[in-house]
Every structure is written in structure tokens, then in C-alpha cells.
Design an enzyme around this catalytic site. Structure first.
Site, short mmCIF file in Angstrom:
data_model
loop_
_atom_site.label_atom_id
_atom_site.label_comp_id
_atom_site.label_asym_id
_atom_site.label_seq_id
_atom_site.Cartn_x
_atom_site.Cartn_y
_atom_site.Cartn_z
N ASP A 35 1.86 0.91 2.61
CA ASP A 35 1.58 1.21 1.21
C ASP A 35 0.96 2.60 1.04
O ASP A 35 0.30 3.11 1.95
CB ASP A 35 0.55 0.20 0.65
N HIS A 175 -1.15 0.92 5.86
CA HIS A 175 -1.11 2.00 4.86
C HIS A 175 -0.76 3.31 5.55
O HIS A 175 -1.37 3.64 6.57
CB HIS A 175 -2.47 2.14 4.17
ZN ZN Z 1 -1.92 0.59 -2.57
#
Ligand code: ZN
Length: 207
Positions: A35, A175
Site C-alpha cells: 500500500d 507498505h
Molecule cells: Zn494506506
């Protein structure tokens, strides 16, 4: 609803049956997701690492970042990974009026051609979700958070969050952001090694 635990309690999954929490499969398959990118250097590092392990993943990109770094976004696509919409401005659904939220998601969809959507922070109002589902989006949540962004956990804990809990069909969150990079860069290669040796494959989430 507190979504910070590493795994999702069954009750939460039951409460939101329209969201995707894992992928039903009989095969030894895992679904890595990243992400908040694209982020220069970090996303490229992830792509190199995935390539080394012949692994595919899904990148839930922030529209704003795709606009800033189209060449990195294009590399994700060229290397046959999946992409998904993570809003244009990384909005918190609970704190955003529904029309504003949908407008932002739509803006992201101009940059990101995908019907996969992951709400930032996992927080989305039922009305917002309903509208996206009606628009044929698949809302992809997760089975396991690595907690890579959390400064209070060690890189080794981040690795264990994944390898101790992942099973066939798990959707795993990392992430490709600066904030998470220390833990993610430690854990990701080890996760890939660990599960590859056990005969697992890493695939992208299909639309
Ligand atoms: Zn996010």
C-alpha cells in the site's frame, strides 16, 4: 472496529461479508499486497525483490503518487503485478463525507485502471462501501498485517507477524512507503524465502 491486530477476528469478517479478507484456494498460494506507493527507490526495491523470487503481488497505489511517479507505476504494470485503487489523497473514510470520498476514489481511478479498492486505514463508511460495490469495485481488505509501519515493533517481529500466521489464500499487507521501509525491507526477502522453500507461490489478486 479496531483493525490494528495482526490477524482479523472472525466476527469482523462476518460483519462485513461483502469485503474480501482472503482468497479461497486449495493451492499453496499467498497474496502479497503493498500500500501507499509508488515511492521512488522503495517501490523499485520491492519490484527487484519480487522479481528475484519470481513472485507477483498487488500494489494499492495512491492516485497522487501515481501522478507524481508514472514511470514507477508503469514498471509495476509491465512486470505483471496487480494494481488497486487506494484513493487519490489517502483519505480516512470515517472522517470524510461520502460524496468527497467517492470523488477522491474516482480521481484515483483516472490514474489507476483497476476495480480493486482498498480503503486507507481499512476505514470506510457502509455508504461509501455500498456505492463502490455498486460500481463493481471489489473491496480488498486483508488476512494479515505485517505492521511494517509501526515504529514500536522490531523488524524481526514484523517478519514473524507474517510467517507465523500466513496460510494458503492469505492476503498480506506491506507498505512501499518510506515510513515502513525499515521493517519491510528486512521482512520481505525473508518471507519470500521462507514460503518459497515450503513450495508456496505468490500471486496477484485478480479483478
Ligand atoms: Zn494506506
Amino acid at each position: 472496529m479496531n483493525l490494528t491486530p495482526v490477524t482479523i477476528p472472525k466476527i469482523v469478517k462476518t460483519m462485513f461479508p461483502d469485503f474480501i479478507w482472503d482468497i479461497k484456494t486449495r493451492e499453496k498460494t499467498l497474496y502479497l499486497t503493498f500500500d501507499d506507493g509508488p515511492t521512488p527507490e522503495i517501490t523499485e526495491w520491492v519490484l527487484d525483490c519480487l522479481k528475484k523470487h519470481d513472485a507477483k503481488a498487488t500494489f494499492f497505489c495512491i492516485g497522487k503518487n501515481v501522478k507524481l511517479f508514472p514511470e514507477i507505476y508503469n514498471r509495476i504494470i509491465d512486470e505483471e503485478h496487480g494494481v488497486g485503487n487506494h484513493t487519490f489523497n489517502h483519505l480516512k473514510g470515517w472522517k470524510t463525507k461520502t460524496p468527497d470520498y467517492l470523488y477522491d476514489a474516482h480521481n484515483a481511478s483516472v490514474e489507476i485502471k483497476s476495480k480493486l479498492f482498498r480503503p486507507p486505514y481499512g476505514r470506510i463508511k457502509p455508504k461509501q462501501a455500498k456505492s463502490l460495490l455498486k460500481d463493481n469495485y471489489k473491496i480488498i481488505m486483508w488476512s494479515i498485517l505485517s505492521l511494517d509501519w509501526d515504529k514500536n515493533i522490531s523488524a524481526s517481529k514484523c517478519y514473524h507477524n507474517v510467517v507465523d500466521k500466513a496460510t494458503s489464500g492469505s492476503i498480506i499487507v506491506f507498505h512501499d512507503s518510506k515510513k515502513a521501509s525499515h521493517n519491510m525491507m528486512y521482512a520481505l526477502p525473508k518471507v519470500l524465502d521462507y514460503f518459497s522453500k515450503k513450495g508456496y507461490e505468490f500471486k496477484r489478486i485478480l479483478e
